[in-house]
Design an enzyme around this catalytic site. Structure first.
Site, mmCIF file in Angstrom:
data_model
loop_
_atom_site.group_PDB
_atom_site.id
_atom_site.type_symbol
_atom_site.label_atom_id
_atom_site.label_comp_id
_atom_site.label_asym_id
_atom_site.label_seq_id
_atom_site.Cartn_x
_atom_site.Cartn_y
_atom_site.Cartn_z
ATOM 1 N N PHE A 71 -3.874 1.520 -5.464
ATOM 2 C CA PHE A 71 -4.285 2.848 -5.627
ATOM 3 C C PHE A 71 -3.570 3.617 -6.525
ATOM 4 O O PHE A 71 -2.426 3.764 -6.493
ATOM 5 C CB PHE A 71 -4.198 3.509 -4.025
ATOM 6 C CG PHE A 71 -5.007 4.760 -3.722
ATOM 7 C CD1 PHE A 71 -6.403 4.837 -3.701
ATOM 8 C CD2 PHE A 71 -4.314 5.990 -3.855
ATOM 9 C CE1 PHE A 71 -7.152 5.661 -3.433
ATOM 10 C CE2 PHE A 71 -4.943 6.996 -3.504
ATOM 11 C CZ PHE A 71 -6.319 7.101 -3.313
ATOM 12 N N ASP B 247 1.095 -0.377 2.060
ATOM 13 C CA ASP B 247 0.317 0.576 2.327
ATOM 14 C C ASP B 247 -0.522 0.487 3.130
ATOM 15 O O ASP B 247 -1.670 -0.284 2.870
ATOM 16 C CB ASP B 247 -0.243 1.285 0.786
ATOM 17 C CG ASP B 247 -0.713 2.791 1.033
ATOM 18 O OD1 ASP B 247 -1.266 2.715 2.080
ATOM 19 O OD2 ASP B 247 -0.996 3.420 -0.113
ATOM 20 N N TYR C 54 -5.767 10.830 7.976
ATOM 21 C CA TYR C 54 -7.175 11.462 7.856
ATOM 22 C C TYR C 54 -8.050 10.560 7.669
ATOM 23 O O TYR C 54 -9.491 11.082 7.748
ATOM 24 C CB TYR C 54 -7.012 12.494 7.016
ATOM 25 C CG TYR C 54 -6.770 12.200 5.407
ATOM 26 C CD1 TYR C 54 -7.532 11.385 4.676
ATOM 27 C CD2 TYR C 54 -5.255 12.292 5.030
ATOM 28 C CE1 TYR C 54 -7.214 11.033 3.294
ATOM 29 C CE2 TYR C 54 -4.891 12.152 3.822
ATOM 30 C CZ TYR C 54 -5.796 11.616 2.949
ATOM 31 O OH TYR C 54 -5.550 10.989 1.662
ATOM 32 N N LYS C 55 -8.004 9.135 7.613
ATOM 33 C CA LYS C 55 -9.155 8.173 7.557
ATOM 34 C C LYS C 55 -9.341 7.638 8.894
ATOM 35 O O LYS C 55 -10.007 8.469 9.576
ATOM 36 C CB LYS C 55 -8.443 7.081 6.620
ATOM 37 C CG LYS C 55 -8.316 7.560 4.902
ATOM 38 C CD LYS C 55 -7.623 6.779 4.053
ATOM 39 C CE LYS C 55 -7.538 7.514 2.567
ATOM 40 N NZ LYS C 55 -6.608 6.686 1.721
ATOM 41 N N ARG D 82 -19.446 2.798 -2.491
ATOM 42 C CA ARG D 82 -18.612 2.398 -1.534
ATOM 43 C C ARG D 82 -18.914 2.920 0.085
ATOM 44 O O ARG D 82 -19.324 4.098 0.113
ATOM 45 C CB ARG D 82 -17.116 2.928 -1.859
ATOM 46 C CG ARG D 82 -16.134 2.000 -1.143
ATOM 47 C CD ARG D 82 -14.774 2.618 -1.599
ATOM 48 N NE ARG D 82 -14.548 4.077 -1.301
ATOM 49 C CZ ARG D 82 -13.392 4.475 -1.175
ATOM 50 N NH1 ARG D 82 -12.304 3.602 -1.289
ATOM 51 N NH2 ARG D 82 -13.189 5.845 -0.846
HETATM 52 C C1 LIG Z 1 -6.357 7.384 0.829
HETATM 53 C C2 LIG Z 1 -4.831 6.605 0.507
HETATM 54 C C3 LIG Z 1 -3.892 7.313 -0.116
HETATM 55 C C4 LIG Z 1 -3.516 8.734 -0.004
HETATM 56 O O1 LIG Z 1 -2.358 9.398 -0.184
HETATM 57 P P1 LIG Z 1 -2.005 10.979 0.119
HETATM 58 O O2 LIG Z 1 -0.721 11.000 -0.369
HETATM 59 O O3 LIG Z 1 -1.844 10.915 1.719
HETATM 60 O O4 LIG Z 1 -3.176 11.715 -0.070
HETATM 61 C C5 LIG Z 1 -2.600 6.506 -0.808
HETATM 62 N N1 LIG Z 1 -2.869 5.252 -0.742
HETATM 63 C C6 LIG Z 1 -4.312 4.569 -0.680
HETATM 64 C C7 LIG Z 1 -4.230 3.330 -0.857
HETATM 65 C C8 LIG Z 1 -5.083 5.319 -0.138
HETATM 66 O O5 LIG Z 1 -6.315 4.617 -0.077
#
Ligand SMILES: *Cc1c(COP(=O)(O)O)cnc(C)c1O
Length: 417
Positions: free
Chosen positions: A131, A202, A227-228, A376
């Site tokens: 990511f 992560d 928040y997911k 997705r």
């Molecule tokens: C959604 C997501 C994030 C989000 O990071 P924030 O800093 O909390 O906005 C980070 N890594 C992955 C793999 C994600 O899917």
């Protein structure tokens, strides 16, 4: 397709919901009645109990107690309390988790800590398809630290050979954000350890959706999202995990008063709080934490094994119906077919993926698009129904049959996709 017998009619899909042992939990969420929401992997919906709780905190606690609330209503302990509720969902001990900040900021803290736990080893290894925020944080840290930190990015197939004696930490995202494919957490943790490195997971698309056993795997460090699948609300705080054996030598690069051993002594010099409490930096966001606490309950009360079983049934149904009903339409599966390797989301490839998703959204089926060509769909098992899967595939088929995606308004790019 696995062993699932596909429903032949919408009534048969409704019958699957009627027999669903966790179907009743959907009523605990506020969801617009006319929407099919397949994006809970990006933003979970509000649990009804979170709405009530935030109202209570606003009026009764903030309004009634003002600054006394830090003690009288326990606000000061809320980050650790929410962390302790998240811990069993990821196989951690309550004192190994802390809730604060975003994933990005927590990655910064934990990557810097990992480099200090492995002195003389400057390399962070990750995969090119990780990511982007994870990569940006590591790039920024490497730039700041100069020769003391280097980011080594490789293709997935090259990860093992990248683990040499220079490596301090292997940073991986457990569930690939595009395909939903899961890494073997135990195997990669072992591989990192065999090379003398730490591992940082992560868990953004894992926590609250798939079983995770950080303790059982021997993982060192992890971060995850509020928040997911934990339904904490937009921008909810994230969590960090540090295995207990590293607490003594744990050093955060961000020193703030909330991570001080005695914040209210107002001492001139920083003294870290014990364990993961030193990962706190500034004042915790109490309204967000109050919502997140109820969000975590909304999945914890169902239990991860029931959630996982339904998630597999939903994704198997979706893939099976797409195979059966949308053949010859230029769609390709962008996720693993074996349920054991797939998390709670399914990606479909289509050369006009962006426009197809916009047409689906216009038809009240909310998924999202990821470049270059991925549609997705997230199947959050706490509230997605089998009939939602049926209806989503029926509308997708209609859009492809009629080519109704092929309109200028569906091709116009939006700021958030
Ligand atoms: C959604 C997501 C994030 C989000 O990071 P924030 O800093 O909390 O906005 C980070 N890594 C992955 C793999 C994600 O899917």
């Amino acid at each position: 397709m696995g062993s699932m017998i596909l429903p032949a009619t919408r009534e048969e899909a409704l019958a699957l919901d009627a027999a669903d042992p966790i179907g009743r939990y959907r009523d605990g969420f506020l969801l617009p009645g006319d929407l099919i929401y397949l994006d809970g992997n990006s933003l979970g919906p509000p649990p009804r109990r979170a709405l009530e709780r935030v109202e209570e905190v606003l009026r009764g606690e903030w309004g009634g107690e003002l600054i006394r609330g830090w003690t009288s209503r326990g606000w000061i302990d809320l980050p650790a309390r929410v962390a302790a509720a998240i811990a069993p969902l990821v196989g951690a001990a309550p004192n190994e988790v802390m809730v604060a900040d975003s994933i990005s900021v927590n990655l910064y803290k934990l990557l810097a800590a990992a480099l200090e736990l492995r002195p003389g080893r400057p390399v962070i290894v990750s995969e090119v398809d990780n990511f982007p925020t994870d990569l940006y944080v590591a790039q920024g840290l490497a730039e700041l630290l100069g020769g003391r930190c280097e980011l080594r990015l490789v293709e997935r197939a090259r990860l093992r050979e990248a683990l040499d004696p220079e490596v301090a930490v292997l940073m991986l995202t457990h569930v690939d954000f595009r395909s939903g494919e899961m890494h073997d957490m135990a195997a990669w943790t072992q591989a990192a350890h065999a090379a003398g490195a730490l591992v940082l997971w992560d868990l953004a698309h894992s926590a609250g959706a798939v079983p995770v056993d950080l303790g059982g795997c021997g993982a060192d460090l992890a971060v995850g999202c509020g928040y997911k699948y934990l339904n904490g609300g937009p921008g909810a705080p994230a969590f960090s995990f540090v295995a207990g054996r590293h607490h003594g030598a744990l050093r955060s690069p961000l020193w703030g008063w909330m991570g001080h051993a005695a914040p209210f002594e107002f001492a001139t010099s920083y003294q870290p709080a014990p364990g993961v409490a030193r990962l706190l930096v500034g004042t915790p966001p109490i309204l967000s934490l109050a919502a997140l606490e109820r969000g975590v309950e909304s999945v914890a009360e169902i239990g991860i094994s029931q959630l996982r079983a339904k998630s597999i049934a939903l994704t198997e149904l979706f893939i099976g119906l797409v195979d059966r009903d949308c053949g010859g339409q230029g769609l390709e599966l962008g996720s693993p077919r074996e349920p054991a390797r797939r998390a709670s989301q399914v990606a479909l490839r289509h050369p006009e993926g962006y426009a197809v998703m916009q047409a689906l959204i216009a038809a009240a089926v909310i998924g999202d698009f990821r470049p270059p060509d991925l549609l997705r769909f997230g199947f959050a098992p706490a509230y997605v129904r089998f009939v939602d899967v049926w209806d989503a595939v029926a509308r997708l088929r209609g859009i492809l049959d009629r080519r109704s995606w092929d309109r200028p308004e569906h091709r116009a790019r939006r700021k958030v996709t």
